[in-house]
Design a protein around this motif. Structure first.
Motif, PDB file in Angstrom:
ATOM      1  N   GLY A 164       3.292  -6.834   2.634  1.00 13.41           N
ATOM      2  CA  GLY A 164       2.123  -6.662   3.489  1.00 13.41           C
ATOM      3  C   GLY A 164       0.860  -6.629   2.653  1.00 13.41           C
ATOM      4  O   GLY A 164       0.908  -6.645   1.422  1.00 13.41           O
ATOM      5  N   ASP A 165      -0.276  -6.569   3.324  1.00 11.65           N
ATOM      6  CA  ASP A 165      -1.547  -6.499   2.617  1.00 11.65           C
ATOM      7  C   ASP A 165      -1.664  -5.188   1.850  1.00 11.65           C
ATOM      8  O   ASP A 165      -2.158  -5.152   0.723  1.00 11.65           O
ATOM      9  CB  ASP A 165      -2.735  -6.677   3.578  1.00 11.65           C
ATOM     10  CG  ASP A 165      -2.542  -5.935   4.899  1.00 11.65           C
ATOM     11  OD1 ASP A 165      -1.460  -6.061   5.486  1.00 11.65           O
ATOM     12  OD2 ASP A 165      -3.475  -5.242   5.335  1.00 11.65           O
ATOM     13  N   GLY A 166      -1.186  -4.115   2.445  1.00 12.23           N
ATOM     14  CA  GLY A 166      -1.244  -2.833   1.746  1.00 12.23           C
ATOM     15  C   GLY A 166      -0.298  -2.837   0.561  1.00 12.23           C
ATOM     16  O   GLY A 166      -0.648  -2.425  -0.544  1.00 12.23           O
ATOM     17  N   ASP A 167       0.910  -3.315   0.810  1.00 13.72           N
ATOM     18  CA  ASP A 167       1.939  -3.334  -0.223  1.00 13.72           C
ATOM     19  C   ASP A 167       1.496  -4.157  -1.435  1.00 13.72           C
ATOM     20  O   ASP A 167       1.609  -3.717  -2.576  1.00 13.72           O
ATOM     21  CB  ASP A 167       3.214  -3.933   0.379  1.00 13.72           C
ATOM     22  CG  ASP A 167       4.444  -3.624  -0.436  1.00 13.72           C
ATOM     23  OD1 ASP A 167       5.155  -2.677  -0.081  1.00 13.72           O
ATOM     24  OD2 ASP A 167       4.675  -4.320  -1.429  1.00 13.72           O
ATOM     25  N   ILE A 181       2.097 -12.938   1.316  1.00  7.10           N
ATOM     26  CA  ILE A 181       1.434 -11.709   1.761  1.00  7.10           C
ATOM     27  C   ILE A 181       1.128 -11.849   3.244  1.00  7.10           C
ATOM     28  O   ILE A 181       0.332 -12.700   3.649  1.00  7.10           O
ATOM     29  CB  ILE A 181       0.125 -11.467   0.990  1.00  7.10           C
ATOM     30  CG1 ILE A 181       0.392 -11.407  -0.518  1.00  7.10           C
ATOM     31  CG2 ILE A 181      -0.544 -10.178   1.475  1.00  7.10           C
ATOM     32  CD1 ILE A 181      -0.874 -11.309  -1.362  1.00  7.10           C
ATOM     33  N   ILE A 182       1.799 -11.043   4.030  1.00  7.08           N
ATOM     34  CA  ILE A 182       1.513 -11.054   5.466  1.00  7.08           C
ATOM     35  C   ILE A 182       0.308 -10.135   5.681  1.00  7.08           C
ATOM     36  O   ILE A 182       0.440  -8.912   5.690  1.00  7.08           O
ATOM     37  CB  ILE A 182       2.729 -10.593   6.284  1.00  7.08           C
ATOM     38  CG1 ILE A 182       3.933 -11.508   5.986  1.00  7.08           C
ATOM     39  CG2 ILE A 182       2.393 -10.580   7.776  1.00  7.08           C
ATOM     40  CD1 ILE A 182       5.178 -11.194   6.784  1.00  7.08           C
ATOM     41  N   ASN A 183      -0.844 -10.746   5.795  1.00  5.93           N
ATOM     42  CA  ASN A 183      -2.068  -9.966   5.921  1.00  5.93           C
ATOM     43  C   ASN A 183      -2.390  -9.759   7.394  1.00  5.93           C
ATOM     44  O   ASN A 183      -2.935 -10.632   8.053  1.00  5.93           O
ATOM     45  CB  ASN A 183      -3.212 -10.695   5.206  1.00  5.93           C
ATOM     46  CG  ASN A 183      -4.531  -9.962   5.371  1.00  5.93           C
ATOM     47  OD1 ASN A 183      -4.577  -8.860   5.937  1.00  5.93           O
ATOM     48  ND2 ASN A 183      -5.601 -10.561   4.884  1.00  5.93           N
ATOM     49  N   ASN A 184      -2.044  -8.556   7.857  1.00  2.55           N
ATOM     50  CA  ASN A 184      -2.347  -8.226   9.259  1.00  2.55           C
ATOM     51  C   ASN A 184      -3.529  -7.269   9.339  1.00  2.55           C
ATOM     52  O   ASN A 184      -3.733  -6.598  10.332  1.00  2.55           O
ATOM     53  CB  ASN A 184      -1.103  -7.676   9.964  1.00  2.55           C
ATOM     54  CG  ASN A 184      -0.518  -6.477   9.222  1.00  2.55           C
ATOM     55  OD1 ASN A 184      -1.131  -5.964   8.281  1.00  2.55           O
ATOM     56  ND2 ASN A 184       0.645  -6.021   9.635  1.00  2.55           N
ATOM     57  N   PHE A 185      -4.263  -7.179   8.282  1.00  2.00           N
ATOM     58  CA  PHE A 185      -5.525  -6.417   8.223  1.00  2.00           C
ATOM     59  C   PHE A 185      -5.354  -4.919   8.412  1.00  2.00           C
ATOM     60  O   PHE A 185      -6.320  -4.215   8.694  1.00  2.00           O
ATOM     61  CB  PHE A 185      -6.536  -6.937   9.267  1.00  2.00           C
ATOM     62  CG  PHE A 185      -6.681  -8.425   9.286  1.00  2.00           C
ATOM     63  CD1 PHE A 185      -7.425  -9.085   8.319  1.00  2.00           C
ATOM     64  CD2 PHE A 185      -6.045  -9.188  10.264  1.00  2.00           C
ATOM     65  CE1 PHE A 185      -7.553 -10.474   8.330  1.00  2.00           C
ATOM     66  CE2 PHE A 185      -6.167 -10.576  10.283  1.00  2.00           C
ATOM     67  CZ  PHE A 185      -6.924 -11.217   9.314  1.00  2.00           C
ATOM     68  N   ILE A 186      -4.132  -4.419   8.220  1.00  2.00           N
ATOM     69  CA  ILE A 186      -3.906  -3.009   8.560  1.00  2.00           C
ATOM     70  C   ILE A 186      -2.598  -2.524   7.932  1.00  2.00           C
ATOM     71  O   ILE A 186      -1.761  -3.334   7.551  1.00  2.00           O
ATOM     72  CB  ILE A 186      -3.833  -2.856  10.113  1.00  2.00           C
ATOM     73  CG1 ILE A 186      -4.110  -1.417  10.572  1.00  2.00           C
ATOM     74  CG2 ILE A 186      -2.498  -3.347  10.668  1.00  2.00           C
ATOM     75  CD1 ILE A 186      -5.552  -1.093  10.721  1.00  2.00           C
ATOM     76  N   TYR A 187      -2.440  -1.229   7.806  1.00  2.00           N
ATOM     77  CA  TYR A 187      -1.140  -0.647   7.490  1.00  2.00           C
ATOM     78  C   TYR A 187      -0.394  -0.533   8.809  1.00  2.00           C
ATOM     79  O   TYR A 187      -0.620   0.398   9.583  1.00  2.00           O
ATOM     80  CB  TYR A 187      -1.306   0.747   6.878  1.00  2.00           C
ATOM     81  CG  TYR A 187      -1.856   0.768   5.457  1.00  2.00           C
ATOM     82  CD1 TYR A 187      -1.781  -0.342   4.624  1.00  2.00           C
ATOM     83  CD2 TYR A 187      -2.414   1.934   4.938  1.00  2.00           C
ATOM     84  CE1 TYR A 187      -2.267  -0.301   3.322  1.00  2.00           C
ATOM     85  CE2 TYR A 187      -2.903   1.978   3.633  1.00  2.00           C
ATOM     86  CZ  TYR A 187      -2.833   0.860   2.834  1.00  2.00           C
ATOM     87  OH  TYR A 187      -3.310   0.905   1.558  1.00  2.00           O
ATOM     88  N   GLY A 188       0.465  -1.483   9.056  1.00  2.00           N
ATOM     89  CA  GLY A 188       1.131  -1.538  10.352  1.00  2.00           C
ATOM     90  C   GLY A 188       2.165  -0.437  10.533  1.00  2.00           C
ATOM     91  O   GLY A 188       2.096   0.361  11.468  1.00  2.00           O
ATOM     92  N   LEU A 189       3.091  -0.367   9.600  1.00  2.00           N
ATOM     93  CA  LEU A 189       4.242   0.520   9.768  1.00  2.00           C
ATOM     94  C   LEU A 189       3.840   1.984   9.939  1.00  2.00           C
ATOM     95  O   LEU A 189       4.442   2.721  10.705  1.00  2.00           O
ATOM     96  CB  LEU A 189       5.195   0.384   8.567  1.00  2.00           C
ATOM     97  CG  LEU A 189       6.500   1.166   8.695  1.00  2.00           C
ATOM     98  CD1 LEU A 189       7.434   0.470   9.666  1.00  2.00           C
ATOM     99  CD2 LEU A 189       7.181   1.326   7.351  1.00  2.00           C
TER     100      LEU A 189
END
Ligand SMILES: Cc1ncc(C[n+]2csc(CCOP(=O)(O)OP(=O)(O)O)c2C)c(N)n1
Ligand code: SF4
Ligand SMILES: [Mg+2]
Lengths: 307, 365
Positions: free
Chosen positions: A130-133, A156-164
């Motif tokens: 992820g983007d955060g990771d 990098i799956i950038n979903n603009f947020i910490y999803g989990l």
């Protein structure tokens, strides 16, 4: 270079709306010719793990499908492929795919991947984060993996947020966006992932968006085929934790929001700064074969020392 | 140490420079490419430990070496190695702490950190040699134990050992007993990565050998996939603990000197045990009946042996280059036998004279 171009016109001509791959130069889609090779998805999935735990409509699923298609087109032996993922919604992907899969601690994908690849140079190592990771907790590893230019592909799956974790702002959350930890709008400037990757030394750098899954496939495939460190940023929708607070809680609306911002690399080069404001360029943004690939280089040097 | 690692079959080293462990990295950077192995200097200790685990999963015997501040960073991924059962060896040349502490001076301050440093319940193996020859043998043993128990094994040295030079006699590597991880005897379709039979240690398939399975730091079931099922979780936690604690005889090693007739026993490890032995010689010349019990395996702690010892002596002296760490383990099993700690945490070795003074004091009591 600056040929006057009416981007909207070119876009309208594309049969694959919404599309971002339209090349002004060739007046054709950069993703074409599309390979319609049939994909036996169940063969690549751990079917007993279906359905996924992702929210319905999550962009991570589109990226996974694109990844499967890309691997399928390259006809890689599944036994030789490793998927290394981190912690996050995106990190869940490793448990769904029928490869050698490694689910590392948050942010640590790249070091683990480095060990795998160095130990088995002929393996194909694909990292999904992820983007955060990748950019926050794993930011330092990101820089150095790019610098070493180890043959592997980082998606990098950038979903603009910490999803989990429920929607805290990340290094890619647009300034002013609402997140669980930015109730008054995020203050932090964002990372330009692609330029960071290029500056750090990655040799294939692409950006894509789930609004155009075919393009995601193409970008990933290019990364997989490239020998060296490939970075593919896939802009993705977390309608639940980003969308609901900002654009829309409906996946299709958030995807449309992403799509509206993207502009193909081929078109972007005819646009001036003013026109590019607020747009995100997608496509292969950097591709060089001039830097030595780390693992091959290491083994060559080591063999030379021994002889 | 580097030679021992190579002789034991180590073919991968990842590290980040830190005094006083940098010499090990330097030696490995020279040796590994010459034996077909891989050396890499990573961007930090978190990354080094991650790379070591990755390499081990792909089938190489792998190690890293560090010191206090670096050990703190490695602990995150050491926990992963515990949970996912990935064999690897971690050397921690202990220096004074906390924080940057005393970079070039010795300490035994990380004994408890080695035991409990990574979060969550877990068992761990940690070995503390006290001279260079033993460091060679314990390094070989560390790799063997890591492979046999599918676990991270920590070598705790102190800075004195890290920088010591003394004559060592090394064996012919071809005569070493080397243990390699047990490969699955079943075809990939039938492979359950975390199923055991007969022992607590599951056979391990290396990545890229046709067994496409899942490795995670999450609590997992026998298939390797995450679960939160209370029964499965409890069983996993118990097994991970039992594979160490049910095999104490295979893991625990210690040395006893002059204990046959001793009234007072010193429990000492690492370089402090060397001072203790000198002190014992002098004390015996003064007529005191003292001996040394030296755990070579610090974790799991040889509690049964110390308990037995405690029941035969009038007192136990526990000198340590810290403010009292292993002494707690001794007290735990000593029953009513008095336990006297002797602590020094100033970066200086504990001299035999200090131990002798403590022995005289105990003798008078
Ligand atoms: C060391 C550590 N810190 C924090 C967390 C909690 N955590 C899990 S996932 C995550 C963020 C995930 O965001 P991202 O990487 O963008 O992935 P996404 O869920 O958005 O796909 C955090 C902070 C953790 N698991 N480990
Ligand atoms: S929370 Fe967001 S990123 Fe996670 S599965 Fe749901 S939509 Fe996808
Ligand atoms: Mg995210």
């Amino acid at each position: 270079m600056s040929r006057p171009t009416k981007i909207e016109n070119i876009r309208r001509e594309c049969p694959l709306q919404p599309c971002t791959n339209f090349s002004a130069e060739e007046a054709s889609c950069t993703a074409a010719p599309w390979d319609n090779r049939r994909v036996d998805y169940p063969d690549y999935l751990r079917n007993d793990k279906m359905p996924t735990q992702w929210c319905s409509g999550c962009g991570a699923g589109l990226v996974m499908k694109a990844l499967i298609r890309a691997v399928n087109e390259l006809q890689w032996d599944k036994n030789k492929v490793a998927i290394v993922s981190g912690i996050g919604c995106s990190g869940r992907m490793s448990s769904y795919l029928d490869f050698n899969t490694l689910h590392t601690p948050h942010g640590r994908t790249l070091p683990f991947a480095t060990g795998l690849k160095l130990a088995k140079p002929d393996a194909h190592v694909i990292i999904v984060t992820g983007d955060g990771d990748a950019l926050a907790i794993g930011g330092n590893h990101f820089l150095h993996a790019c610098r070493r230019n180890i043959d592997s592909t980082l998606i990098i799956i950038n979903n603009f947020i910490y999803g989990l974790t429920g929607g805290q702002f990340s290094p890619t959350t647009p300034v002013g966006s609402y997140a669980e930890t930015s109730p008054d709008g995020s203050l932090e400037p964002t990372f330009d992932t692609v330029n960071v990757a290029i500056a750090a030394g990655a040799t294939y750098v692409a950006r894509s968006a789930v609004s155009n899954p075919r393009h995601v496939t193409e970008m990933i495939k290019g990364g997989l085929a490239h020998s060296g460190m490939s970075v593919v940023e896939a802009l993705s929708n977390c309608h639940i934790n980003f969308g609901r607070r900002n654009v829309s809680g409906k996946p299709e609306e958030l995807i449309a929001w992403i799509s509206r911002q993207t502009v193909s690399h081929d078109i972007a080069r005819y646009m001036d700064e003013e026109q590019l404001k607020g747009r995100v360029v997608v496509g292969v943004l950097h591709h060089v074969e001039t830097r030595p690939e780390y693992v091959a280089n290491y083994y060559e040097k080591a063999a030379a020392i021994r002889n | 140490m580097a030679k021992a690692a190579i002789d034991a079959g180590c073919r991968f080293y990842a590290g980040y420079p830190i005094t006083p462990s940098s010499e090990i990295a330097a030696d490995m950077s020279h040796l590994l490419p010459r034996v077909g192995g891989v050396f890499i200097q990573m961007e930090d200790e978190i990354a080094s430990m991650g790379a070591v685990i990755g390499a081990s999963l792909a089938g190489l015997k792998a190690m890293t070496a560090t010191s206090g501040p670096g050990f703190s960073l490695k602990l995150e991924n050491i926990g992963f190695a515990c949970m996912a059962e990935v064999p690897c060896v971690i050397v921690n040349v202990m220096r004074g702490g906390p924080s940057t502490g005393l970079p070039t001076l010795p300490s035994q301050g990380d004994v408890m950190q080695a035991r409990w440093g990574t979060h969550g319940d877990h068992s761990i193996i940690a070995l503390a040699p006290s001279n260079l020859t033993e460091t060679y043998w314990e390094t070989v043993r560390a790799f063997n134990l890591a492979e046999e128990y599918r676990a991270p094994v920590i070598l705790l040295l102190d800075e004195i050992l890290g920088h010591m030079s003394e004559r060592v006699e090394l064996p012919d590597p071809s005569e070493l007993e080397i243990f390699n991880r047990v490969a699955p005897q079943v075809p990939p379709e039938a492979y359950l990565p975390y199923a055991t039979s007969g022992s607590h240690v599951p056979p391990m398939a290396n990545f890229f050998t046709g067994y496409r399975y899942h490795v995670t730091g999450l609590t997992h079931d026998l298939t390797g996939f995450p679960t939160e099922d209370p029964e499965i979780t409890e069983a996993l936690m118990r097994r991970l603990d039992a594979k160490i604690t049910d095999n104490l005889n295979g893991i625990i090693k210690y040395e006893e000197t002059h204990l046959e007739d001793a009234d007072i026993a010193i429990v000492a490890y690492g370089s402090v045990a060397r001072s203790a032995r000198v002190a014992v010689e002098q004390a015996r010349e003064e007529g005191m009946k003292v001996g040394v019990f030296r755990p070579v395996t610090l974790w799991p702690f040889p509690g049964k042996q110390v308990a037995h010892l405690a029941s035969h002596v009038k007192g136990l002296l526990v000198p340590e280059m810290n403010l009292g760490q292993i002494v707690g383990e001794v007290e735990r099993v000593a029953g009513s036998t008095p336990v006297v700690p002797l602590n020094q945490a100033n970066g200086q070795p504990i001299p035999p004279s200090g131990i002798l003074t403590a022995l005289r004091y105990m003798e008078r009591k």
